[in-house]
Write a protein that holds these residues in place. Structure first.
Motif, PDB file in Angstrom:
ATOM      1  N   GLY A 156      36.355 -58.841 -42.715  1.00 29.56           N
ATOM      2  CA  GLY A 156      36.588 -58.940 -41.277  1.00 29.56           C
ATOM      3  C   GLY A 156      37.795 -58.170 -40.805  1.00 29.56           C
ATOM      4  N   VAL A 157      38.895 -58.234 -41.551  1.00 30.40           N
ATOM      5  CA  VAL A 157      40.130 -57.563 -41.125  1.00 30.40           C
ATOM      6  C   VAL A 157      39.995 -56.050 -41.263  1.00 30.40           C
ATOM      7  N   VAL A 158      39.490 -55.592 -42.399  1.00 29.12           N
ATOM      8  CA  VAL A 158      39.342 -54.144 -42.580  1.00 29.12           C
ATOM      9  C   VAL A 158      38.231 -53.619 -41.661  1.00 29.12           C
ATOM     10  N   GLY A 159      37.237 -54.455 -41.355  1.00 28.73           N
ATOM     11  CA  GLY A 159      36.165 -54.042 -40.465  1.00 28.73           C
ATOM     12  C   GLY A 159      36.614 -53.782 -39.044  1.00 28.73           C
ATOM     13  N   LEU A 160      37.786 -54.269 -38.666  1.00 31.01           N
ATOM     14  CA  LEU A 160      38.301 -54.021 -37.318  1.00 31.01           C
ATOM     15  C   LEU A 160      38.732 -52.572 -37.107  1.00 31.01           C
ATOM     16  N   VAL A 161      39.020 -51.849 -38.187  1.00 31.35           N
ATOM     17  CA  VAL A 161      39.392 -50.435 -38.072  1.00 31.35           C
ATOM     18  C   VAL A 161      38.123 -49.674 -37.682  1.00 31.35           C
ATOM     19  N   PRO A 162      38.165 -48.882 -36.599  1.00 28.17           N
ATOM     20  CA  PRO A 162      36.940 -48.338 -36.032  1.00 28.17           C
ATOM     21  C   PRO A 162      35.915 -47.710 -36.989  1.00 28.17           C
ATOM     22  N   LEU A 163      36.100 -46.600 -37.596  1.00 28.84           N
ATOM     23  CA  LEU A 163      35.056 -45.993 -38.424  1.00 28.84           C
ATOM     24  C   LEU A 163      35.239 -46.282 -39.907  1.00 28.84           C
ATOM     25  N   ALA A 164      36.472 -46.265 -40.346  1.00 29.57           N
ATOM     26  CA  ALA A 164      36.729 -46.538 -41.763  1.00 29.57           C
ATOM     27  C   ALA A 164      36.340 -47.974 -42.124  1.00 29.57           C
ATOM     28  N   GLY A 165      36.515 -48.897 -41.198  1.00 32.01           N
ATOM     29  CA  GLY A 165      36.148 -50.284 -41.434  1.00 32.01           C
ATOM     30  C   GLY A 165      34.649 -50.461 -41.583  1.00 32.01           C
ATOM     31  N   ASP A 166      33.889 -49.690 -40.815  1.00 31.74           N
ATOM     32  CA  ASP A 166      32.427 -49.773 -40.926  1.00 31.74           C
ATOM     33  C   ASP A 166      31.954 -49.223 -42.269  1.00 31.74           C
ATOM     34  N   ALA A 167      32.566 -48.125 -42.709  1.00 29.16           N
ATOM     35  CA  ALA A 167      32.218 -47.566 -44.020  1.00 29.16           C
ATOM     36  C   ALA A 167      32.625 -48.540 -45.133  1.00 29.16           C
ATOM     37  N   PHE A 168      33.796 -49.148 -44.994  1.00 27.99           N
ATOM     38  CA  PHE A 168      34.253 -50.123 -45.977  1.00 27.99           C
ATOM     39  C   PHE A 168      33.287 -51.311 -46.049  1.00 27.99           C
TER      40      PHE A 168
END
Length: 178
Positions: free
Chosen positions: A143-155
């Motif tokens: 959830g926390v890393v997913g908040l970063v716009p594009l890198a979070g989605d890739a993660f």
């Protein structure tokens, strides 16, 4: 000009008497789906015989389930959220979770809510606090890393927190005596 409170509360007598006389008339026939008239004698009990009990039905996904059924639902939802689809031309798998997270903020909140619901299901399956704590850690990282716009989605596509949680739960269940 608008209606006064009296007109709203007690409408004109002309209209209410017309409605009352139309209601007093004999109701029309009751027709089934094939267009046949249903005799009034069979309707005396009303529609009470047509009751549905979804609480004890196999159609209810939230009804009383065995542990195996709950575990199968848990795994199916985790697969749907994390690895349901394959990116064409590659071997990269993603799920509904990755697609939902593309919607800024709202998608991240919804995907995290789905993951938290799975952790609650694991708790309902009897997972102890240390297993659910690790599961919550996976959901928090996702959830926390997913908040970063594009890198979070890739993660999110690569981290697969829900599948990790399935493995944690499976590993714990395999250690339990039957």
């Amino acid at each position: 000009m608008g209606m006064t409170n009296e007109e709203i509360i007690a409408p004109d007598a002309r209209f209410s008497s017309a409605r009352a006389s139309s209601r007093a008339a004999k109701p029309g026939p009751v027709i089934d789906q094939e267009g046949r008239e249903i005799p009034q004698s069979s309707l005396r009990g009303g529609f009470r015989q047509f009751q549905f009990d979804f609480a004890h039905s196999s159609a209810n996904p939230f009804g009383d389930l065995t542990q195996e059924q709950r575990l199968a639902r848990f795994e199916a939802l985790a697969k749907l959220l994390d690895i349901a689809f394959m990116l064409p031309g590659t071997k990269i798998r993603y799920g509904v979770d990755g697609v939902i997270r593309l919607i800024p903020i709202v998608g991240d909140v919804l995907a995290t809510a789905f993951s938290l619901w799975l952790v609650r299901e694991a708790r309902a399956l009897g997972a102890p606090w240390h297993v659910t704590a690790r599961m919550l850690g996976n959901v928090a990282v996702d959830g926390v890393v997913g908040l970063v716009p594009l890198a979070g989605d890739a993660f999110d596509v690569l981290f697969r927190a829900n599948m990790r949680n399935v493995r944690l739960l499976r590993r714990w269940l395999d250690k339990q005596p039957r």
